[in-house]
Design a protein around this motif. Structure first.
Motif, PDB file in Angstrom:
ATOM      1  N   HIS A 170       0.809  -1.214   0.000  1.00 58.72           N
ATOM      2  CA  HIS A 170       0.000   0.000   0.000  1.00 58.72           C
ATOM      3  C   HIS A 170       0.845   1.267   0.000  1.00 58.72           C
ATOM      4  CE1 HIS A 170       0.850  -0.645   4.255  1.00 58.72           C
ATOM      5  NE2 HIS A 170       0.575   0.616   4.468  1.00 58.72           N
ATOM      6  N   LEU A 171       2.175   1.178   0.035  1.00 57.65           N
ATOM      7  CA  LEU A 171       3.026   2.365   0.013  1.00 57.65           C
ATOM      8  C   LEU A 171       3.929   2.406  -1.213  1.00 57.65           C
ATOM      9  CD1 LEU A 171       4.149   2.490   3.720  1.00 57.65           C
ATOM     10  CD2 LEU A 171       2.517   3.966   2.603  1.00 57.65           C
ATOM     11  N   LYS A 172       3.586   1.702  -2.275  1.00 58.34           N
ATOM     12  CA  LYS A 172       4.496   1.613  -3.412  1.00 58.34           C
ATOM     13  C   LYS A 172       4.395   2.783  -4.370  1.00 58.34           C
ATOM     14  CE  LYS A 172       5.657  -3.199  -3.524  1.00 58.34           C
ATOM     15  NZ  LYS A 172       5.871  -4.355  -4.330  1.00 58.34           N
ATOM     16  N   GLY A 173       3.273   3.447  -4.456  1.00 60.43           N
ATOM     17  CA  GLY A 173       3.129   4.548  -5.409  1.00 60.43           C
ATOM     18  C   GLY A 173       3.728   5.830  -4.874  1.00 60.43           C
TER      19      GLY A 173
ATOM     20  N   SER B  77      -2.143   6.940   2.636  1.00 60.37           N
ATOM     21  CA  SER B  77      -2.040   5.852   3.592  1.00 60.37           C
ATOM     22  C   SER B  77      -1.473   6.281   4.936  1.00 60.37           C
ATOM     23  CB  SER B  77      -1.153   4.740   3.039  1.00 60.37           C
ATOM     24  OG  SER B  77      -1.749   4.170   1.917  1.00 60.37           O
ATOM     25  N   VAL B  78      -0.807   7.425   4.994  1.00 61.19           N
ATOM     26  CA  VAL B  78      -0.167   7.833   6.238  1.00 61.19           C
ATOM     27  C   VAL B  78      -0.675   9.195   6.699  1.00 61.19           C
ATOM     28  CG1 VAL B  78       2.039   8.348   7.344  1.00 61.19           C
ATOM     29  CG2 VAL B  78       1.902   6.494   5.701  1.00 61.19           C
TER      30      VAL B  78
ATOM     31  N   LEU C 191      -6.620  12.687  10.641  1.00 61.43           N
ATOM     32  CA  LEU C 191      -7.923  12.355  11.234  1.00 61.43           C
ATOM     33  C   LEU C 191      -7.787  11.946  12.694  1.00 61.43           C
ATOM     34  CD1 LEU C 191      -9.581  10.394   8.304  1.00 61.43           C
ATOM     35  CD2 LEU C 191     -10.221  12.631   9.174  1.00 61.43           C
ATOM     36  N   ALA C 192      -6.768  11.150  13.005  1.00 63.61           N
ATOM     37  CA  ALA C 192      -6.551  10.722  14.389  1.00 63.61           C
ATOM     38  C   ALA C 192      -6.197  11.913  15.269  1.00 63.61           C
ATOM     39  CB  ALA C 192      -5.447   9.673  14.443  1.00 63.61           C
TER      40      ALA C 192
END
Length: 68
Positions: A28-31, A38-39, A45-46
Motif C-alpha cells: 500500500h506504500l508503493k506509489g 495511507s499515512v 484524522l486521528a
C-alpha cells in the motif's frame, strides 16, 4: 471482431511493473502519492479526533458550552 487498442502501450506497462516489483516496501506504500493517502490523512484524522475528544472532556469537566 474488432480488437480494441490497449489503455497503455505494452512498454509502459512493463516499465511500471518493473518499477513496482523492484521497490521493497509494503504494497500500500508503493506509489509516489500513496504516503499521503495511507499515512498523512489517517494521522490527520486521528490527531483532530484526539483534539476534539480532549476539548470535549475539558468542556464537560469545567461546565463550558452548555446549551441551557
Amino acid at each position: 471482431m474488432v480488437n480494441e487498442a490497449p489503455f497503455r502501450p505494452r512498454e509502459k506497462l512493463i516499465e511500471k511493473q518493473r518499477l513496482y516489483q523492484s521497490i521493497h516496501r509494503h504494497t500500500h506504500l508503493k506509489g509516489p502519492m500513496d504516503k499521503i493517502t495511507s499515512v498523512a490523512i489517517p494521522l490527520a484524522l486521528a490527531g483532530s479526533s484526539l483534539f476534539l475528544i480532549a476539548r470535549g472532556i475539558y468542556n464537560m469537566s469545567h461546565g463550558i458550552g452548555k446549551k441551557a
